[in-house]
Design a protein around this motif. Structure first.
Motif, short mmCIF file in Angstrom:
data_model
loop_
_atom_site.label_atom_id
_atom_site.label_comp_id
_atom_site.label_asym_id
_atom_site.label_seq_id
_atom_site.Cartn_x
_atom_site.Cartn_y
_atom_site.Cartn_z
N SER A 286 13.50 -9.22 31.25
CA SER A 286 13.89 -7.86 30.86
C SER A 286 12.78 -7.14 30.08
O SER A 286 12.75 -5.91 30.05
CB SER A 286 15.17 -7.91 30.01
OG SER A 286 14.97 -8.73 28.85
N SER A 287 11.86 -7.88 29.46
CA SER A 287 10.76 -7.25 28.72
C SER A 287 9.55 -6.95 29.60
O SER A 287 8.58 -6.36 29.15
CB SER A 287 10.34 -8.15 27.56
OG SER A 287 9.75 -9.35 28.04
N GLY A 288 9.61 -7.37 30.87
CA GLY A 288 8.51 -7.11 31.79
C GLY A 288 7.50 -8.21 31.89
O GLY A 288 6.48 -8.04 32.57
N LYS A 289 7.74 -9.35 31.25
CA LYS A 289 6.80 -10.46 31.32
C LYS A 289 7.08 -11.31 32.55
O LYS A 289 8.22 -11.47 32.97
CB LYS A 289 6.89 -11.32 30.06
CG LYS A 289 6.41 -10.60 28.80
CD LYS A 289 6.48 -11.53 27.58
CE LYS A 289 5.98 -10.82 26.33
NZ LYS A 289 6.06 -11.71 25.14
N LEU A 290 6.01 -11.87 33.10
CA LEU A 290 6.12 -12.69 34.30
C LEU A 290 6.79 -14.02 33.99
O LEU A 290 6.46 -14.69 33.02
CB LEU A 290 4.73 -12.95 34.90
CG LEU A 290 4.65 -13.88 36.10
CD1 LEU A 290 5.31 -13.24 37.32
CD2 LEU A 290 3.19 -14.24 36.40
N VAL A 291 7.77 -14.38 34.84
CA VAL A 291 8.33 -15.72 34.83
C VAL A 291 7.61 -16.47 35.94
O VAL A 291 7.81 -16.15 37.12
CB VAL A 291 9.85 -15.71 35.08
CG1 VAL A 291 10.39 -17.13 35.10
CG2 VAL A 291 10.56 -14.87 34.02
N PRO A 292 6.74 -17.40 35.63
CA PRO A 292 5.90 -18.02 36.65
C PRO A 292 6.72 -18.60 37.80
O PRO A 292 7.77 -19.22 37.57
CB PRO A 292 5.16 -19.12 35.89
CG PRO A 292 5.15 -18.66 34.48
CD PRO A 292 6.45 -17.96 34.29
N PRO A 293 6.29 -18.39 39.05
CA PRO A 293 6.97 -18.99 40.19
C PRO A 293 7.02 -20.50 40.07
O PRO A 293 6.16 -21.12 39.45
CB PRO A 293 6.12 -18.55 41.38
CG PRO A 293 5.36 -17.35 40.90
CD PRO A 293 5.13 -17.58 39.44
N ALA A 294 8.04 -21.07 40.70
CA ALA A 294 8.19 -22.53 40.64
C ALA A 294 7.00 -23.24 41.27
O ALA A 294 6.66 -24.36 40.89
CB ALA A 294 9.49 -22.94 41.33
N SER A 295 6.36 -22.59 42.23
CA SER A 295 5.23 -23.22 42.92
C SER A 295 3.91 -23.07 42.17
O SER A 295 2.89 -23.60 42.61
CB SER A 295 5.07 -22.60 44.32
OG SER A 295 4.84 -21.20 44.21
N ALA A 296 3.91 -22.33 41.06
CA ALA A 296 2.67 -22.04 40.34
C ALA A 296 2.32 -23.16 39.37
O ALA A 296 3.16 -23.95 38.96
CB ALA A 296 2.79 -20.72 39.60
N THR A 297 1.06 -23.18 38.99
CA THR A 297 0.56 -24.09 37.96
C THR A 297 0.23 -23.25 36.73
O THR A 297 -0.49 -22.27 36.82
CB THR A 297 -0.70 -24.83 38.43
OG1 THR A 297 -0.38 -25.60 39.60
CG2 THR A 297 -1.21 -25.76 37.35
N VAL A 298 0.78 -23.65 35.58
CA VAL A 298 0.58 -22.90 34.34
C VAL A 298 -0.27 -23.76 33.40
O VAL A 298 0.09 -24.89 33.09
CB VAL A 298 1.92 -22.53 33.68
CG1 VAL A 298 1.68 -21.69 32.43
CG2 VAL A 298 2.82 -21.78 34.67
N SER A 299 -1.40 -23.21 32.95
CA SER A 299 -2.28 -23.93 32.04
C SER A 299 -1.77 -23.82 30.61
O SER A 299 -0.86 -23.04 30.31
CB SER A 299 -3.71 -23.39 32.13
OG SER A 299 -3.76 -22.05 31.69
N ALA A 300 -2.39 -24.57 29.71
CA ALA A 300 -1.95 -24.58 28.32
C ALA A 300 -2.12 -23.22 27.65
O ALA A 300 -1.37 -22.87 26.74
CB ALA A 300 -2.75 -25.64 27.54
N ASP A 301 -3.11 -22.43 28.11
CA ASP A 301 -3.33 -21.12 27.51
C ASP A 301 -2.59 -20.00 28.24
O ASP A 301 -2.84 -18.82 27.99
CB ASP A 301 -4.82 -20.80 27.44
CG ASP A 301 -5.48 -20.81 28.82
OD1 ASP A 301 -4.79 -21.09 29.80
OD2 ASP A 301 -6.69 -20.55 28.89
#
Length: 466
Positions: A286-301
């Motif tokens: 609701s704030s406009g921030k991305l919810v990473p796709p399930a297939s994505a890789t998210v780094s520590a930063d």
């Protein structure tokens, strides 16, 4: 002191001053020679007799005092392959003794007026061939060690493997359909866009060419750029964003906004092209921030990376591409814009290119700039330093040879840096040499006066005996 001893001492003084005059002459003559190191003269007295009551000064001896470690001023030349060492160190060069054969004895020089000869070697004004390491421009790996040779290098094309992207997607897209009064959900028929309830769309699911006009009306332009396939063949990569679900925070359960990204399988005819889903659902809270796709890789930063598999455009295969989104790089913030606001869009591929120009970095890397606007390292310059540089033995052409007094060469720049487009000037100070010249001339004349006086005394003595 006897008269004969005075004659000998005066003669040694004349000889010492003559030696000093030779050094002064050489320093003045080479005041414009790149990298020249002046030679000063050091005088030492020789005591022939000394007691508690008497001390008789003897002859004088002149010795060279080298200034090899004293740096000259750096002067810009505008020639990219010229280079100067700012700090201690020497270029490693060798002389060519025959057809593509080099002397076995390495020489060391501060003369950096290197230019490319007809064979592509870097050679200075004294015919010293610069040594170092030749690198593969495509990979940066070592190809050979020896004389640096810059041929008419070409840089092979590089296949695109990565796209760096950041943008803000509009909360209310301005599509052609919405402009005409069509208020149906931005998602197309379920046969066209994967059910947004799924965590991620099916990889490779597409909008058929027959439905392309409707898809274009209900989507907005995404990132468009040129990608490169194997061998550097260019491919036009056109994308569209389609919003398939609006945010519904009050729904049970709450719903986030969901977008799908598509690319055209034929860049030449978008309206009659299949549009391929990249296979990831981009969801925003609701704030406009991305919810990473399930297939994505998210780094520590917080960086998000996802794969676009097996991209094929107009029959040309680019292969798998990784899309990198910086932390907070893809958003859906409320703005007045109804189109995508792109902030970052780069890719790592390139077409093949030919060498256009050269430059030298502070670390001693010869870098080529190619016609495809890419740069690549071509060689590294061999630099050596010595514990006692003043102990080096001078050779012709402003070069030096290693001696026992200098110690062995120490490879690397250490604390020094290279300055491209510059040469080191002679460290000879003409004004200072003229001052020495006057003093040397006076000292020489005084020694001549001593000799003439001693000779006159000797003549007087002989005449008295007669």
């Amino acid at each position: 002191m006897s008269i004969s001893t005075a004659l000998q001492t005066a003669f040694s003084g004349m000889r010492a001053q003559s030696y000093a005059m030779g050094n002064i002459s050489g320093n003045i003559s080479n005041s414009q020679t790149p990298g020249y190191k002046s030679v000063d003269t050091s005088f030492a007295d020789l005591i022939t007799a000394q007691s508690s009551k008497q001390a008789v000064a003897g002859s004088v001896v002149a010795e060279a005092r080298f200034t090899t470690s004293l740096q000259g001023a750096l002067r810009a030349t505008g020639i990219a392959t010229n280079m100067a060492i700012n700090g201690q160190g020497f270029f490693t060069v060798r002389q060519m003794t025959g057809e593509a054969k080099f002397s076995g004895v390495p020489l060391y020089t501060r003369r950096g007026d290197f230019t490319l000869n007809k064979d592509g070697y870097l050679v200075n004004g004294a015919d010293g061939y610069l040594f170092g390491s030749n690198l593969d421009p495509a990979t940066g790996s070592l190809m050979s060690s020896g004389p640096i040779k810059i041929a008419n290098s070409s840089l092979p094309g590089r296949q695109t493997t990565r796209i760096d992207y950041s943008a803000n997607l509009p909360k209310t897209p301005g599509t052609a359909a919405s402009a005409s009064g069509d208020r149906t959900p931005y998602g197309l028929a379920s046969a066209v866009v994967t059910d947004p309830a799924l965590a991620a769309p099916d990889v490779g699911k597409k909008v058929p060419a027959g439905q392309a006009p409707s898809f274009l009306d209900k989507s907005i332009m995404g990132p468009t750029l040129t990608l490169y396939g194997a061998g550097g063949a260019p491919v036009s990569f056109s994308t569209r964003w389609a919003k398939v679900q609006d945010a519904a925070p009050s729904a049970t359960p709450p719903k986030n906004a969901i977008w799908n990204l598509f690319y055209a399988s034929s860049a030449a005819a978008a309206k009659s092209s299949d549009w391929i889903n990249v296979g990831s659902a981009f969801s925003f809270d609701s704030s406009g921030k991305l919810v990473p796709p399930a297939s994505a890789t998210v780094s520590a930063d917080g960086r998000v990376s996802l794969k676009i598999p097996q991209v094929v455009v107009d029959g040309s295969s680019v292969g798998d591409i990784t899309m990198n989104l910086a932390a907070g790089g893809l958003t859906q913030y409320a703005t007045s814009a109804t189109a995508v606001t792109t902030n970052t869009l780069t890719q790592d591929g390139s077409a093949a290119g030919t060498l256009k120009s050269l430059s030298v970095t502070a670390e001693g890397t010869v870098v080529g700039t190619f016609s495809n606007d890419m740069t690549a390292p071509l060689a590294t310059v061999a630099i050596a330093s010595f514990a006692n540089p003043n102990g080096l033995r001078a050779a012709s052409g402003g070069s030096y040879e290693q001696t026992r007094e200098s110690g062995p060469p120490i490879d690397g720049l250490n604390a020094a840096t290279l300055v491209g487009g510059n040469v080191e000037a002679s460290n000879s100070d003409v004004a200072g040499e003229f001052s020495k010249l006057i003093a040397t001339q006076q000292a020489y004349s005084a020694n001549v006066k001593v000799m003439t006086s001693a000779q006159q005394m000797m003549s007087d003595l002989l005449n008295a005996i007669r």
